[in-house]
Design a protein around this motif. Structure first.
Motif, mmCIF file in Angstrom:
data_model
loop_
_atom_site.group_PDB
_atom_site.id
_atom_site.type_symbol
_atom_site.label_atom_id
_atom_site.label_comp_id
_atom_site.label_asym_id
_atom_site.label_seq_id
_atom_site.Cartn_x
_atom_site.Cartn_y
_atom_site.Cartn_z
ATOM 1 N N SER A 141 6.116 100.029 30.089
ATOM 2 C CA SER A 141 7.460 99.529 30.397
ATOM 3 C C SER A 141 8.489 100.647 30.338
ATOM 4 O O SER A 141 9.578 100.535 30.914
ATOM 5 C CB SER A 141 7.850 98.412 29.419
ATOM 6 O OG SER A 141 7.018 97.288 29.601
ATOM 7 N N SER A 169 0.170 97.852 36.585
ATOM 8 C CA SER A 169 0.800 96.857 37.456
ATOM 9 C C SER A 169 0.016 95.551 37.492
ATOM 10 O O SER A 169 0.596 94.471 37.669
ATOM 11 C CB SER A 169 0.957 97.421 38.873
ATOM 12 O OG SER A 169 -0.305 97.690 39.458
ATOM 13 N N ARG A 172 1.227 92.826 35.204
ATOM 14 C CA ARG A 172 2.547 92.248 35.426
ATOM 15 C C ARG A 172 2.456 90.964 36.238
ATOM 16 O O ARG A 172 1.549 90.782 37.047
ATOM 17 C CB ARG A 172 3.417 93.246 36.192
ATOM 18 C CG ARG A 172 4.380 94.075 35.355
ATOM 19 C CD ARG A 172 3.700 94.953 34.383
ATOM 20 N NE ARG A 172 4.676 95.610 33.506
ATOM 21 C CZ ARG A 172 4.345 96.566 32.666
ATOM 22 N NH1 ARG A 172 3.094 96.977 32.581
ATOM 23 N NH2 ARG A 172 5.251 97.100 31.881
ATOM 24 N N TYR A 178 6.942 95.942 40.035
ATOM 25 C CA TYR A 178 6.724 97.024 39.055
ATOM 26 C C TYR A 178 6.515 98.351 39.776
ATOM 27 O O TYR A 178 7.098 99.383 39.395
ATOM 28 C CB TYR A 178 5.512 96.709 38.184
ATOM 29 C CG TYR A 178 5.172 97.813 37.201
ATOM 30 C CD1 TYR A 178 5.907 97.966 36.026
ATOM 31 C CD2 TYR A 178 4.135 98.707 37.467
ATOM 32 C CE1 TYR A 178 5.604 98.989 35.131
ATOM 33 C CE2 TYR A 178 3.837 99.730 36.576
ATOM 34 C CZ TYR A 178 4.570 99.858 35.409
ATOM 35 O OH TYR A 178 4.282 100.883 34.531
#
Length: 206
Positions: A141, A169, A172, A178
């Motif tokens: 993040s 990714s 997510r 992302y």
């Protein structure tokens, strides 16, 4: 299964993977691992066993003979798969090892991830594990790791970054968003190199 660190530097970690099963696979390229002497399990990025565990992203892995003077011979004619080869030749478990190199990208301090090189590298013989999904989510993040990968001396740093972003990714709820967000960070670090930026993102999305 456990991994044992056998050498280190400020920027890279070199480790052996010892596996007590009939056959094994090396670390996934681009996976993020954690070194930890108190836990023998493997989960998802690499981390260490010290007071401030160190995070690294796998940049190279290979399975080879424990004895460098002995080259493994081709095996398996007539056998269906790799598992059958190890069942027919169980001595292979004691003759082969998997090794990986990880680029250090951060460390844990007071239960928080610090996106800088650790002041102290992992100790020799530290154990390693793949990070959990929650650790990987927290780590990825913060985009500070991108510049460390792009500026590493490793020849395939763009491929390592793309492989890591593919893993990050996938965790997510919106993988495309992302990659868009982190793509802006990569573009800012590589001004005038849009072809390179696009190639990294294309490889990360496949």
């Amino acid at each position: 299964v456990y991994k044992r660190q056998h050498s280190k530097s400020n920027k890279e970690i070199y480790a052996d993977m010892i596996v007590w099963y009939k056959y094994f696979m090396p670390q996934k390229f681009g996976s993020h691992v954690q070194f930890d002497k108190k836990k023998l399990n493997i989960k998802t990025v690499v981390i260490s066993d010290d007071e401030n565990p160190v995070f690294g992203i796998v940049s190279h892995s290979v399975t080879e003979s424990l004895d460098p003077s002995r080259t493994p011979r081709p095996r398996g004619p007539g056998l269906e798969n790799v598992k059958a080869i190890y069942e027919e030749s169980p001595q292979l478990n004691n003759l082969l090892t998997s090794r990986f190199t990880a680029i250090t990208v951060g460390y844990m301090k007071d239960q928080s991830i610090v996106m800088r090189l650790s002041p102290v590298p992992p100790r020799i013989l530290s154990l390693t594990r793949i990070c959990t999904d929650s650790e990987l989510n927290e780590f990825s993040s913060d985009f500070d790791f991108v510049s460390r990968l792009l500026n590493s001396s490793f020849a395939s740093s763009d491929d390592v970054l793309a492989a890591f972003l593919n893993i990050a990714s996938s965790l997510r709820t919106d993988p495309d968003q992302y990659l868009i967000d982190i793509g802006k960070e990569i573009a800012s670090l590589l001004p005038g190199q849009m072809r390179r930026v696009n190639l990294i993102l294309r490889n990360a999305s496949t």
